[in-house]
Motif scaffolding. Structure first.
Motif, PDB file in Angstrom:
ATOM      1  N   LEU A   1       3.093  26.327 -16.474  1.00 46.04           N
ATOM      2  CA  LEU A   1       2.564  26.343 -17.832  1.00 46.04           C
ATOM      3  C   LEU A   1       3.715  26.326 -18.832  1.00 46.04           C
ATOM      4  CD1 LEU A   1      -0.133  29.137 -17.379  1.00 46.04           C
ATOM      5  CD2 LEU A   1      -0.540  26.672 -17.445  1.00 46.04           C
ATOM      6  N   ASP A   2       3.577  25.512 -19.890  1.00 46.37           N
ATOM      7  CA  ASP A   2       4.612  25.517 -20.920  1.00 46.37           C
ATOM      8  C   ASP A   2       4.309  26.613 -21.943  1.00 46.37           C
ATOM      9  OD1 ASP A   2       2.638  24.555 -22.657  1.00 46.37           O
ATOM     10  OD2 ASP A   2       3.335  22.478 -22.549  1.00 46.37           O
ATOM     11  N   ASN A   3       5.113  26.687 -22.985  1.00 47.01           N
ATOM     12  CA  ASN A   3       4.965  27.760 -23.978  1.00 47.01           C
ATOM     13  C   ASN A   3       3.632  27.714 -24.717  1.00 47.01           C
ATOM     14  OD1 ASN A   3       7.502  28.764 -23.354  1.00 47.01           O
ATOM     15  ND2 ASN A   3       8.536  27.542 -24.926  1.00 47.01           N
ATOM     16  N   ALA A   4       3.019  26.528 -24.735  1.00 46.42           N
ATOM     17  CA  ALA A   4       1.729  26.387 -25.418  1.00 46.42           C
ATOM     18  C   ALA A   4       0.563  26.642 -24.466  1.00 46.42           C
ATOM     19  CB  ALA A   4       1.612  24.989 -26.021  1.00 46.42           C
ATOM     20  N   GLY A   5       0.879  26.931 -23.194  1.00 46.27           N
ATOM     21  CA  GLY A   5      -0.171  27.188 -22.223  1.00 46.27           C
ATOM     22  C   GLY A   5      -0.731  25.943 -21.566  1.00 46.27           C
ATOM     23  N   THR A   6      -0.060  24.792 -21.758  1.00 42.42           N
ATOM     24  CA  THR A   6      -0.509  23.540 -21.150  1.00 42.42           C
ATOM     25  C   THR A   6      -0.029  23.461 -19.706  1.00 42.42           C
ATOM     26  OG1 THR A   6      -0.434  22.421 -23.293  1.00 42.42           O
ATOM     27  CG2 THR A   6      -0.453  21.022 -21.336  1.00 42.42           C
ATOM     28  N   LEU A   7      -0.930  23.090 -18.824  1.00 49.40           N
ATOM     29  CA  LEU A   7      -0.592  22.979 -17.414  1.00 49.40           C
ATOM     30  C   LEU A   7       0.127  21.660 -17.138  1.00 49.40           C
ATOM     31  CD1 LEU A   7      -0.812  23.887 -14.445  1.00 49.40           C
ATOM     32  CD2 LEU A   7      -3.071  22.807 -14.390  1.00 49.40           C
ATOM     33  N   HIS A   8       1.271  21.737 -16.459  1.00 45.23           N
ATOM     34  CA  HIS A   8       2.029  20.551 -16.057  1.00 45.23           C
ATOM     35  C   HIS A   8       2.033  20.473 -14.538  1.00 45.23           C
ATOM     36  CE1 HIS A   8       3.537  19.298 -20.016  1.00 45.23           C
ATOM     37  NE2 HIS A   8       3.519  20.586 -20.297  1.00 45.23           N
ATOM     38  N   LEU A   9       0.920  19.997 -13.995  1.00 43.66           N
ATOM     39  CA  LEU A   9       0.772  19.951 -12.553  1.00 43.66           C
ATOM     40  C   LEU A   9       1.674  18.891 -11.931  1.00 43.66           C
ATOM     41  CD1 LEU A   9      -0.854  21.576 -10.539  1.00 43.66           C
ATOM     42  CD2 LEU A   9      -2.670  19.856 -10.677  1.00 43.66           C
ATOM     43  N   GLU A  10       2.139  17.955 -12.762  1.00 38.94           N
ATOM     44  CA  GLU A  10       3.041  16.928 -12.240  1.00 38.94           C
ATOM     45  C   GLU A  10       4.380  17.515 -11.793  1.00 38.94           C
ATOM     46  OE1 GLU A  10       4.132  17.330 -16.550  1.00 38.94           O
ATOM     47  OE2 GLU A  10       2.266  17.282 -15.398  1.00 38.94           O
ATOM     48  N   LYS A  11       4.661  18.750 -12.243  1.00 36.89           N
ATOM     49  CA  LYS A  11       5.911  19.407 -11.865  1.00 36.89           C
ATOM     50  C   LYS A  11       5.772  20.246 -10.589  1.00 36.89           C
ATOM     51  CE  LYS A  11       7.601  19.721 -16.636  1.00 36.89           C
ATOM     52  NZ  LYS A  11       8.063  20.649 -17.701  1.00 36.89           N
ATOM     53  N   ALA A  12       4.587  20.274 -10.025  1.00 39.24           N
ATOM     54  CA  ALA A  12       4.332  21.152  -8.886  1.00 39.24           C
ATOM     55  C   ALA A  12       4.813  20.584  -7.556  1.00 39.24           C
ATOM     56  CB  ALA A  12       2.838  21.455  -8.797  1.00 39.24           C
ATOM     57  N   LYS A  13       5.205  19.299  -7.534  1.00 37.55           N
ATOM     58  CA  LYS A  13       5.638  18.645  -6.293  1.00 37.55           C
ATOM     59  C   LYS A  13       4.565  18.751  -5.211  1.00 37.55           C
ATOM     60  CE  LYS A  13      10.590  19.251  -7.142  1.00 37.55           C
ATOM     61  NZ  LYS A  13      11.876  19.744  -6.604  1.00 37.55           N
ATOM     62  N   LEU A  14       3.346  18.350  -5.605  1.00 35.89           N
ATOM     63  CA  LEU A  14       2.221  18.397  -4.680  1.00 35.89           C
ATOM     64  C   LEU A  14       2.385  17.376  -3.558  1.00 35.89           C
ATOM     65  CD1 LEU A  14      -0.757  18.737  -7.196  1.00 35.89           C
ATOM     66  CD2 LEU A  14       0.427  20.553  -5.938  1.00 35.89           C
ATOM     67  N   VAL A  15       1.698  17.639  -2.460  1.00 36.05           N
ATOM     68  CA  VAL A  15       1.774  16.791  -1.275  1.00 36.05           C
ATOM     69  C   VAL A  15       0.424  16.135  -1.037  1.00 36.05           C
ATOM     70  CG1 VAL A  15       2.167  16.786   1.220  1.00 36.05           C
ATOM     71  CG2 VAL A  15       3.558  18.244  -0.253  1.00 36.05           C
ATOM     72  N   ALA A  16       0.445  14.866  -0.637  1.00 39.01           N
ATOM     73  CA  ALA A  16      -0.770  14.149  -0.258  1.00 39.01           C
ATOM     74  C   ALA A  16      -0.732  13.862   1.237  1.00 39.01           C
ATOM     75  CB  ALA A  16      -0.887  12.850  -1.045  1.00 39.01           C
ATOM     76  N   TYR A  17      -1.896  13.541   1.797  1.00 36.94           N
ATOM     77  CA  TYR A  17      -2.014  13.246   3.216  1.00 36.94           C
ATOM     78  C   TYR A  17      -2.597  11.848   3.355  1.00 36.94           C
ATOM     79  CZ  TYR A  17      -3.133  14.166   8.166  1.00 36.94           C
ATOM     80  OH  TYR A  17      -3.193  14.135   9.541  1.00 36.94           O
ATOM     81  N   SER A  18      -1.920  10.993   4.106  1.00 35.56           N
ATOM     82  CA  SER A  18      -2.373   9.611   4.227  1.00 35.56           C
ATOM     83  C   SER A  18      -2.214   9.132   5.659  1.00 35.56           C
ATOM     84  CB  SER A  18      -1.579   8.701   3.277  1.00 35.56           C
ATOM     85  OG  SER A  18      -2.048   7.370   3.349  1.00 35.56           O
ATOM     86  N   HIS A  19      -3.340   8.951   6.332  1.00 33.61           N
ATOM     87  CA  HIS A  19      -3.374   8.378   7.684  1.00 33.61           C
ATOM     88  C   HIS A  19      -2.421   9.095   8.639  1.00 33.61           C
ATOM     89  CE1 HIS A  19      -4.787   5.443  10.460  1.00 33.61           C
ATOM     90  NE2 HIS A  19      -3.636   4.837  10.618  1.00 33.61           N
TER      91      HIS A  19
END
Length: 208
Positions: free
Chosen positions: A158-176
């Motif tokens: 979360l930034d100072n304004a409380g906005t979620l930046h999920l792009e910074k979470a380094k999420l993982v996807a699963y593909s085949h």
């Protein structure tokens, strides 16, 4: 859109070829013995409704977590980041009947908001705490429809304004059968019709 030649296609047998999908770590516990907790790795999870917010997970009947979720009526969907990925894979190939997955992986449980029994996983970028609203017997899997009663977000996203930046979470996807990192941000919802100045301003946030 650019015109292009139609590529050749090869027909395959019917299968669950929808890829990529999110990989999630679902945590649950035995209501008769709340200290008896477990984590199960799933790639079959999705959003099914917005009002009320609901998600689905599909679990084989023979999996240890299946009966825990049936008994408690609760589960927590924990999103997975790159740092957790190896531990998450372990949780998908070992059964909670045989091993203590938290002890083996170093992952830790924590209290989940609005849950009486099911824990969340400490360190997960986001945890969606769910109450089971319905179970559908589909065949190889049972689908649990869960109403999201609370969401826990790691504060560094979360930034100072409380906005979620999920792009910074380094999420993982699963593909085949493969775990993969998410790539660069290409655009945002509505970017195909956004004015150039709006597009550039929005995208500048993701390029820092």
């Amino acid at each position: 859109m650019k015109r292009h030649m139609i590529p050749a296609y090869t027909p395959l047998s019917p299968s669950t070829m929808l890829n990529p999908v999110p990989v999630v770590l679902v945590s649950c516990a035995d209501p008769k013995n709340p200290e008896k907790k477990n984590m199960i790795t799933l790639a079959w999870a999705g959003t099914v409704n917005s009002e009320p917010p609901m998600v689905s997970i599909s679990v084989r009947k023979e999996r240890y977590s299946h009966d825990l979720i049936v008994a408690s009526g609760e589960f927590v969907v924990n999103l997975v980041d790159e740092e957790m990925c190896r531990a998450v894979d372990y949780c998908g190939v070992r059964s909670g009947r045989d091993v203590d997955k938290a002890a083996e992986t170093g992952l830790k449980y924590m209290q989940a908001e609005t849950m009486e029994t099911a824990p969340a996983v400490s360190g997960a970028p986001v945890s969606l705490c769910c109450k089971v609203r319905q179970m559908l017997e589909l065949g190889s899997h049972d689908m649990f429809l869960g109403e999201v009663t609370s969401v826990m977000v790691r504060s560094d996203l979360l930034d100072n304004a409380g906005t979620l930046h999920l792009e910074k979470a380094k999420l993982v996807a699963y593909s085949h059968g493969l775990y993969q990192k998410l790539g660069e941000v290409m655009g945002f919802f509505g970017w195909s019709v956004a004015r150039k100045e709006v597009f550039e301003k929005r995208m500048s946030v993701y390029q820092r």
